[in-house]
Design a protein around this motif. Structure first.
Motif, PDB file in Angstrom:
ATOM      1  N   THR A  19      88.814 -41.614  23.567  1.00 33.57           N
ATOM      2  CA  THR A  19      87.871 -40.586  24.026  1.00 33.57           C
ATOM      3  C   THR A  19      88.593 -39.499  24.826  1.00 33.57           C
ATOM      4  N   ASP A  20      89.926 -39.545  24.793  1.00 34.74           N
ATOM      5  CA  ASP A  20      90.746 -38.589  25.538  1.00 34.74           C
ATOM      6  C   ASP A  20      90.478 -38.645  27.037  1.00 34.74           C
ATOM      7  N   GLN A  21      90.121 -39.811  27.517  1.00 36.73           N
ATOM      8  CA  GLN A  21      89.944 -40.048  28.945  1.00 36.73           C
ATOM      9  C   GLN A  21      91.066 -40.988  29.395  1.00 36.73           C
ATOM     10  N   TYR A  92      95.734 -35.694  16.075  1.00 40.21           N
ATOM     11  CA  TYR A  92      95.142 -36.857  16.742  1.00 40.21           C
ATOM     12  C   TYR A  92      96.060 -37.365  17.851  1.00 40.21           C
ATOM     13  N   SER A 288      88.160 -41.611  12.658  1.00 38.67           N
ATOM     14  CA  SER A 288      87.968 -40.175  12.875  1.00 38.67           C
ATOM     15  C   SER A 288      88.002 -39.420  11.559  1.00 38.67           C
ATOM     16  N   ILE A 296      89.119 -36.325  15.734  1.00 39.52           N
ATOM     17  CA  ILE A 296      88.089 -36.284  16.772  1.00 39.52           C
ATOM     18  C   ILE A 296      88.550 -37.173  17.913  1.00 39.52           C
ATOM     19  N   LEU A 297      88.780 -36.564  19.040  1.00 40.74           N
ATOM     20  CA  LEU A 297      89.324 -37.295  20.187  1.00 40.74           C
ATOM     21  C   LEU A 297      88.741 -36.666  21.445  1.00 40.74           C
ATOM     22  N   ASN A 298      87.514 -37.050  21.790  1.00 43.56           N
ATOM     23  CA  ASN A 298      86.843 -36.465  22.942  1.00 43.56           C
ATOM     24  C   ASN A 298      85.705 -37.377  23.394  1.00 43.56           C
ATOM     25  N   PRO A 299      85.120 -37.106  24.565  1.00 41.12           N
ATOM     26  CA  PRO A 299      84.048 -37.964  25.080  1.00 41.12           C
ATOM     27  C   PRO A 299      82.647 -37.522  24.650  1.00 41.12           C
ATOM     28  N   THR A 300      82.551 -36.661  23.629  1.00 44.22           N
ATOM     29  CA  THR A 300      81.251 -36.228  23.138  1.00 44.22           C
ATOM     30  C   THR A 300      80.628 -37.310  22.259  1.00 44.22           C
ATOM     31  N   GLY A 303      82.982 -38.332  19.528  1.00 42.67           N
ATOM     32  CA  GLY A 303      84.073 -39.152  20.028  1.00 42.67           C
ATOM     33  C   GLY A 303      83.635 -40.572  20.339  1.00 42.67           C
TER      34      GLY A 303
END
Length: 341
Positions: A19-21, A92, A288, A296-300, A303
Protein backbone atom coordinates in the motif's frame (compact mmCIF):
# COMPACT_ATOMS: atom_id res chain seq x y z
CA UNK A 1 7.31 -20.02 20.41
CA UNK A 2 7.99 -17.24 17.90
CA UNK A 3 5.95 -18.61 14.98
CA UNK A 4 2.82 -16.50 15.38
CA UNK A 5 4.84 -13.36 15.98
CA UNK A 6 7.00 -13.93 12.89
CA UNK A 7 3.94 -14.26 10.67
CA UNK A 8 2.34 -11.15 12.18
CA UNK A 9 5.57 -9.28 11.41
CA UNK A 10 5.69 -10.63 7.84
CA UNK A 11 2.11 -9.47 7.28
CA UNK A 12 3.01 -6.02 8.61
CA UNK A 13 5.85 -5.82 6.09
CA UNK A 14 3.60 -6.99 3.25
CA UNK A 15 0.81 -4.56 4.14
CA UNK A 16 3.23 -1.67 4.36
CA UNK A 17 4.90 -2.40 1.04
CA UNK A 18 1.82 -3.18 -1.04
CA UNK A 19 0.00 0.00 0.00
CA UNK A 20 3.12 2.18 -0.20
CA UNK A 21 2.96 2.74 3.54
CA UNK A 22 6.52 1.53 4.06
CA UNK A 23 6.76 2.88 7.60
CA UNK A 24 4.58 0.03 8.86
CA UNK A 25 7.14 -2.48 7.64
CA UNK A 26 10.05 -0.76 9.32
CA UNK A 27 8.34 -1.28 12.66
CA UNK A 28 8.51 -5.04 12.09
CA UNK A 29 12.04 -5.60 10.77
CA UNK A 30 13.92 -4.88 13.99
CA UNK A 31 11.63 -7.36 15.78
CA UNK A 32 12.77 -9.97 13.23
CA UNK A 33 16.38 -9.09 14.09
CA UNK A 34 15.77 -9.51 17.83
CA UNK A 35 14.22 -12.93 17.23
CA UNK A 36 17.15 -13.95 15.03
CA UNK A 37 19.69 -12.73 17.57
CA UNK A 38 18.08 -14.88 20.23
CA UNK A 39 17.49 -17.98 18.11
CA UNK A 40 20.93 -18.02 16.49
CA UNK A 41 22.60 -17.64 19.87
CA UNK A 42 20.40 -20.40 21.27
CA UNK A 43 21.21 -22.67 18.32
CA UNK A 44 24.96 -22.21 18.58
CA UNK A 45 25.01 -22.81 22.33
CA UNK A 46 22.49 -25.62 22.62
CA UNK A 47 22.36 -27.36 19.25
CA UNK A 48 25.65 -26.95 17.38
CA UNK A 49 28.48 -25.72 19.58
CA UNK A 50 31.48 -23.61 18.65
CA UNK A 51 33.54 -26.43 17.17
CA UNK A 52 34.53 -26.59 13.52
CA UNK A 53 32.02 -29.33 12.81
CA UNK A 54 29.30 -27.52 14.75
CA UNK A 55 29.85 -24.34 12.78
CA UNK A 56 29.69 -26.20 9.47
CA UNK A 57 26.40 -27.86 10.45
CA UNK A 58 24.99 -24.53 11.60
CA UNK A 59 25.92 -22.96 8.25
CA UNK A 60 24.42 -25.88 6.32
CA UNK A 61 21.20 -25.66 8.30
CA UNK A 62 20.90 -21.91 7.65
CA UNK A 63 21.57 -22.49 3.95
CA UNK A 64 18.82 -25.12 3.75
CA UNK A 65 16.43 -22.86 5.62
CA UNK A 66 16.94 -19.77 3.46
CA UNK A 67 18.06 -20.56 -0.05
CA UNK A 68 15.88 -23.28 -1.62
CA UNK A 69 12.69 -21.36 -0.80
CA UNK A 70 14.26 -18.08 -1.94
CA UNK A 71 15.47 -19.51 -5.25
CA UNK A 72 11.95 -20.74 -5.99
CA UNK A 73 10.56 -17.28 -5.27
CA UNK A 74 13.26 -15.66 -7.43
CA UNK A 75 12.25 -17.85 -10.36
CA UNK A 76 8.58 -16.98 -9.80
CA UNK A 77 9.44 -13.28 -9.65
CA UNK A 78 11.50 -13.46 -12.87
CA UNK A 79 8.57 -15.10 -14.67
CA UNK A 80 6.23 -12.42 -13.37
CA UNK A 81 8.53 -9.65 -14.62
CA UNK A 82 8.70 -11.29 -18.05
CA UNK A 83 4.90 -11.56 -18.11
CA UNK A 84 4.01 -8.00 -17.05
CA UNK A 85 6.94 -6.36 -18.81
CA UNK A 86 9.90 -4.37 -17.57
CA UNK A 87 8.03 -1.04 -17.52
CA UNK A 88 5.19 -2.22 -15.30
CA UNK A 89 7.56 -4.13 -12.99
CA UNK A 90 9.84 -1.10 -12.70
CA UNK A 91 6.90 1.17 -11.91
CA UNK A 92 5.82 -1.25 -9.18
CA UNK A 93 9.28 -1.54 -7.64
CA UNK A 94 12.34 0.00 -9.29
CA UNK A 95 14.57 -2.85 -8.11
CA UNK A 96 12.48 -5.54 -9.79
CA UNK A 97 14.20 -6.07 -13.11
CA UNK A 98 16.02 -9.02 -14.64
CA UNK A 99 19.78 -9.43 -14.17
CA UNK A 100 21.95 -9.03 -17.25
CA UNK A 101 25.51 -9.43 -15.95
CA UNK A 102 27.29 -12.23 -14.13
CA UNK A 103 27.72 -10.02 -11.06
CA UNK A 104 23.99 -9.32 -10.96
CA UNK A 105 23.17 -13.03 -11.29
CA UNK A 106 25.58 -13.88 -8.48
CA UNK A 107 24.21 -11.11 -6.27
CA UNK A 108 20.66 -12.35 -6.73
CA UNK A 109 21.62 -16.00 -6.26
CA UNK A 110 23.53 -15.29 -3.06
CA UNK A 111 21.23 -12.63 -1.56
CA UNK A 112 24.37 -10.64 -0.79
CA UNK A 113 23.71 -6.97 -1.51
CA UNK A 114 27.01 -5.53 -0.33
CA UNK A 115 26.50 -1.81 0.12
CA UNK A 116 26.14 0.58 3.05
CA UNK A 117 22.45 0.69 2.14
CA UNK A 118 21.70 -2.81 0.82
CA UNK A 119 18.09 -1.85 0.17
CA UNK A 120 19.23 0.25 -2.80
CA UNK A 121 21.05 -2.51 -4.67
CA UNK A 122 19.36 -3.79 -7.80
CA UNK A 123 18.25 -5.90 -9.43
CA UNK A 124 16.45 -7.62 -6.60
CA UNK A 125 13.76 -10.13 -7.53
CA UNK A 126 12.47 -10.26 -3.96
CA UNK A 127 13.18 -6.73 -2.68
CA UNK A 128 12.81 -7.56 1.00
CA UNK A 129 15.92 -9.74 0.82
CA UNK A 130 18.17 -6.74 1.46
CA UNK A 131 17.42 -7.52 5.13
CA UNK A 132 18.51 -11.14 4.59
CA UNK A 133 21.95 -9.75 3.67
CA UNK A 134 22.01 -8.14 7.11
CA UNK A 135 20.81 -11.34 8.76
CA UNK A 136 23.50 -13.38 7.00
CA UNK A 137 26.22 -11.07 8.29
CA UNK A 138 25.15 -11.67 11.88
CA UNK A 139 24.63 -15.39 11.33
CA UNK A 140 28.29 -15.58 10.35
CA UNK A 141 29.38 -13.34 13.24
CA UNK A 142 27.40 -15.35 15.80
CA UNK A 143 28.68 -18.61 14.34
CA UNK A 144 32.25 -17.35 14.70
CA UNK A 145 31.71 -16.44 18.35
CA UNK A 146 30.12 -13.01 18.65
CA UNK A 147 27.63 -14.42 21.15
CA UNK A 148 29.89 -17.03 22.73
CA UNK A 149 29.51 -15.62 26.24
CA UNK A 150 27.72 -12.85 28.07
CA UNK A 151 30.83 -10.66 28.35
CA UNK A 152 31.27 -10.54 24.59
CA UNK A 153 27.57 -9.86 24.09
CA UNK A 154 27.68 -7.04 26.65
CA UNK A 155 30.52 -5.37 24.76
CA UNK A 156 28.62 -5.95 21.51
CA UNK A 157 25.48 -4.37 22.95
CA UNK A 158 27.40 -1.33 24.21
CA UNK A 159 29.17 -0.85 20.86
CA UNK A 160 25.85 -1.12 19.03
CA UNK A 161 24.29 1.44 21.34
CA UNK A 162 27.19 3.81 20.76
CA UNK A 163 26.65 3.55 17.01
CA UNK A 164 23.01 4.62 17.37
CA UNK A 165 24.02 7.47 19.67
CA UNK A 166 26.66 8.59 17.17
CA UNK A 167 24.14 8.57 14.31
CA UNK A 168 21.77 10.66 16.41
CA UNK A 169 24.42 13.17 17.53
CA UNK A 170 25.91 13.46 14.04
CA UNK A 171 22.46 14.04 12.56
CA UNK A 172 23.02 11.41 9.85
CA UNK A 173 19.33 10.75 9.38
CA UNK A 174 16.96 7.89 9.96
CA UNK A 175 18.26 5.72 7.09
CA UNK A 176 21.55 5.25 8.98
CA UNK A 177 19.56 3.97 11.96
CA UNK A 178 17.81 1.30 9.94
CA UNK A 179 19.40 -0.03 6.75
CA UNK A 180 23.16 -0.56 7.40
CA UNK A 181 24.52 -3.65 9.09
CA UNK A 182 25.62 -1.58 12.10
CA UNK A 183 22.08 -0.30 12.61
CA UNK A 184 20.85 -3.90 12.88
CA UNK A 185 23.59 -4.70 15.37
CA UNK A 186 21.59 -3.31 18.29
CA UNK A 187 18.48 -5.51 17.95
CA UNK A 188 20.63 -8.56 17.18
CA UNK A 189 22.71 -7.96 20.32
CA UNK A 190 19.55 -7.47 22.37
CA UNK A 191 18.22 -10.80 21.15
CA UNK A 192 21.50 -12.46 22.06
CA UNK A 193 21.45 -10.87 25.52
CA UNK A 194 17.92 -12.18 26.07
CA UNK A 195 19.34 -15.69 25.65
CA UNK A 196 21.79 -15.16 28.51
CA UNK A 197 19.16 -13.55 30.73
CA UNK A 198 16.93 -16.57 30.19
CA UNK A 199 19.83 -18.91 30.90
CA UNK A 200 20.54 -17.10 34.17
CA UNK A 201 16.93 -17.53 35.24
CA UNK A 202 15.67 -13.99 34.96
CA UNK A 203 11.89 -14.03 35.54
CA UNK A 204 9.22 -12.84 33.15
CA UNK A 205 7.82 -9.36 33.62
CA UNK A 206 4.65 -10.88 35.01
CA UNK A 207 1.54 -12.80 34.05
CA UNK A 208 -0.88 -9.90 34.06
CA UNK A 209 -2.89 -9.24 30.90
CA UNK A 210 -0.68 -6.31 29.87
CA UNK A 211 2.42 -8.52 29.61
CA UNK A 212 0.82 -11.29 27.58
CA UNK A 213 2.12 -11.76 24.00
CA UNK A 214 -1.31 -11.26 22.34
CA UNK A 215 -1.72 -7.88 24.05
CA UNK A 216 1.86 -6.82 23.35
CA UNK A 217 1.48 -7.89 19.70
CA UNK A 218 -1.73 -5.86 19.45
CA UNK A 219 0.11 -2.84 20.84
CA UNK A 220 2.93 -3.42 18.34
CA UNK A 221 0.50 -3.44 15.39
CA UNK A 222 -1.50 -0.51 16.76
CA UNK A 223 1.68 1.50 17.16
CA UNK A 224 2.52 0.88 13.50
CA UNK A 225 -0.97 1.85 12.35
CA UNK A 226 -0.78 5.06 14.39
CA UNK A 227 1.89 6.43 12.07
CA UNK A 228 -0.65 6.36 9.23
CA UNK A 229 -2.81 8.81 11.16
CA UNK A 230 0.02 10.89 12.59
CA UNK A 231 3.02 10.80 10.19
CA UNK A 232 5.02 13.07 12.50
CA UNK A 233 4.91 10.23 15.02
CA UNK A 234 7.12 8.00 12.86
CA UNK A 235 10.49 8.27 14.62
CA UNK A 236 9.06 8.17 18.14
CA UNK A 237 6.87 5.27 17.07
CA UNK A 238 9.88 3.45 15.66
CA UNK A 239 11.61 3.46 19.06
CA UNK A 240 8.38 2.57 20.85
CA UNK A 241 8.04 -0.35 18.42
CA UNK A 242 11.60 -1.41 19.23
CA UNK A 243 10.84 -1.33 22.96
CA UNK A 244 7.61 -3.29 22.50
CA UNK A 245 9.47 -5.85 20.38
CA UNK A 246 12.12 -6.32 23.08
CA UNK A 247 9.50 -6.81 25.78
CA UNK A 248 7.42 -9.13 23.59
CA UNK A 249 10.39 -11.33 22.68
CA UNK A 250 11.57 -11.42 26.30
CA UNK A 251 8.13 -12.51 27.47
CA UNK A 252 7.89 -15.27 24.87
CA UNK A 253 11.34 -16.55 25.82
CA UNK A 254 10.30 -16.42 29.48
CA UNK A 255 7.46 -18.82 28.80
CA UNK A 256 4.49 -16.53 28.25
CA UNK A 257 2.41 -17.88 25.40
CA UNK A 258 -0.41 -17.11 23.00
CA UNK A 259 -3.27 -18.20 25.20
CA UNK A 260 -4.63 -21.60 24.21
CA UNK A 261 -2.56 -21.76 21.02
CA UNK A 262 -0.43 -24.90 21.14
CA UNK A 263 3.26 -25.02 20.30
CA UNK A 264 2.55 -27.09 17.19
CA UNK A 265 -0.06 -24.60 15.98
CA UNK A 266 2.31 -21.73 16.66
CA UNK A 267 4.98 -23.45 14.58
CA UNK A 268 2.52 -24.13 11.75
CA UNK A 269 1.54 -20.46 11.64
CA UNK A 270 5.19 -19.44 11.74
CA UNK A 271 6.04 -21.63 8.76
CA UNK A 272 4.26 -19.13 6.53
CA UNK A 273 6.28 -16.13 7.66
CA UNK A 274 9.31 -16.61 5.42
CA UNK A 275 7.44 -17.30 2.14
CA UNK A 276 5.07 -14.40 2.88
CA UNK A 277 8.08 -12.18 3.47
CA UNK A 278 9.64 -13.23 0.16
CA UNK A 279 6.58 -13.54 -2.05
CA UNK A 280 4.46 -10.47 -1.40
CA UNK A 281 6.23 -8.20 -3.91
CA UNK A 282 5.94 -10.51 -6.98
CA UNK A 283 2.45 -11.68 -6.01
CA UNK A 284 1.38 -8.09 -5.42
CA UNK A 285 2.65 -7.26 -8.91
CA UNK A 286 0.63 -10.13 -10.37
CA UNK A 287 -2.55 -8.93 -8.64
CA UNK A 288 -1.97 -5.31 -9.62
CA UNK A 289 -1.44 -6.16 -13.27
CA UNK A 290 -4.27 -8.71 -13.39
CA UNK A 291 -6.83 -6.37 -11.83
CA UNK A 292 -5.84 -3.03 -13.36
CA UNK A 293 -3.30 -3.69 -16.10
CA UNK A 294 -0.76 -1.41 -14.46
CA UNK A 295 1.23 -0.83 -11.26
CA UNK A 296 -1.09 -0.02 -8.36
CA UNK A 297 0.74 0.72 -5.16
CA UNK A 298 -1.17 3.08 -2.88
CA UNK A 299 -3.54 3.18 0.12
CA UNK A 300 -6.63 3.97 -1.98
CA UNK A 301 -9.48 1.56 -2.66
CA UNK A 302 -7.60 0.05 -5.60
CA UNK A 303 -4.46 -0.40 -3.52
CA UNK A 304 -6.38 -2.05 -0.67
CA UNK A 305 -8.07 -4.39 -3.16
CA UNK A 306 -4.68 -5.35 -4.58
CA UNK A 307 -3.39 -5.93 -1.06
CA UNK A 308 -6.34 -8.13 -0.09
CA UNK A 309 -6.07 -10.25 -3.24
CA UNK A 310 -2.29 -10.41 -2.93
CA UNK A 311 -2.43 -11.64 0.67
CA UNK A 312 -4.81 -14.45 -0.26
CA UNK A 313 -2.69 -15.44 -3.26
CA UNK A 314 0.51 -15.14 -1.23
CA UNK A 315 -0.87 -17.49 1.40
CA UNK A 316 -1.86 -20.05 -1.27
CA UNK A 317 1.50 -19.91 -3.04
CA UNK A 318 3.29 -20.00 0.31
CA UNK A 319 1.40 -23.17 1.20
CA UNK A 320 2.40 -24.73 -2.10
CA UNK A 321 6.07 -23.88 -1.56
CA UNK A 322 5.96 -25.20 1.99
CA UNK A 323 4.57 -28.53 0.77
CA UNK A 324 6.85 -28.89 -2.24
CA UNK A 325 10.10 -27.41 -0.92
CA UNK A 326 10.29 -26.50 2.74
CA UNK A 327 8.79 -29.55 4.41
CA UNK A 328 10.86 -32.11 2.49
CA UNK A 329 14.00 -30.09 3.23
CA UNK A 330 12.94 -29.76 6.88
CA UNK A 331 13.61 -33.48 7.35
CA UNK A 332 17.19 -32.94 6.20
CA UNK A 333 17.55 -29.91 8.47
CA UNK A 334 16.43 -31.94 11.46
CA UNK A 335 18.97 -34.63 10.60
CA UNK A 336 21.75 -32.03 10.34
CA UNK A 337 20.77 -30.56 13.71
CA UNK A 338 20.60 -33.94 15.47
CA UNK A 339 24.07 -34.83 14.24
CA UNK A 340 25.61 -31.67 15.67
CA UNK A 341 27.08 -33.42 18.67
Amino acid sequence: MFGTLRTILALMVAAGHLTDQWKIGTYAVFAFYIISGYLMTLSMHESYGFTGAGRVRFALNRFLRLYPMYWAVAIISALVIIWVGADVAGAYNKLMYLPTTLNEFLTIASMLYIELFPNKVGPNLAPTTWAITVELFFYVAICLGLSRNKTIVTVWLIASSLYLIYVEVAGLGWAYKYFPVMAASFPFSVGSMIYFLRKEGFPSLGSSLLWQPPVLALLLVSNAVAVLVFPIYFLAGFYISLLLSIVLCYQIVSGEGWGKLSASADKLIGDYSYPIYLLHWPIGLVMSYSLFGTAILNPTGQGVLVLACALVATFLVSHLLLVLIDRPIQKLRVAVKKSAY
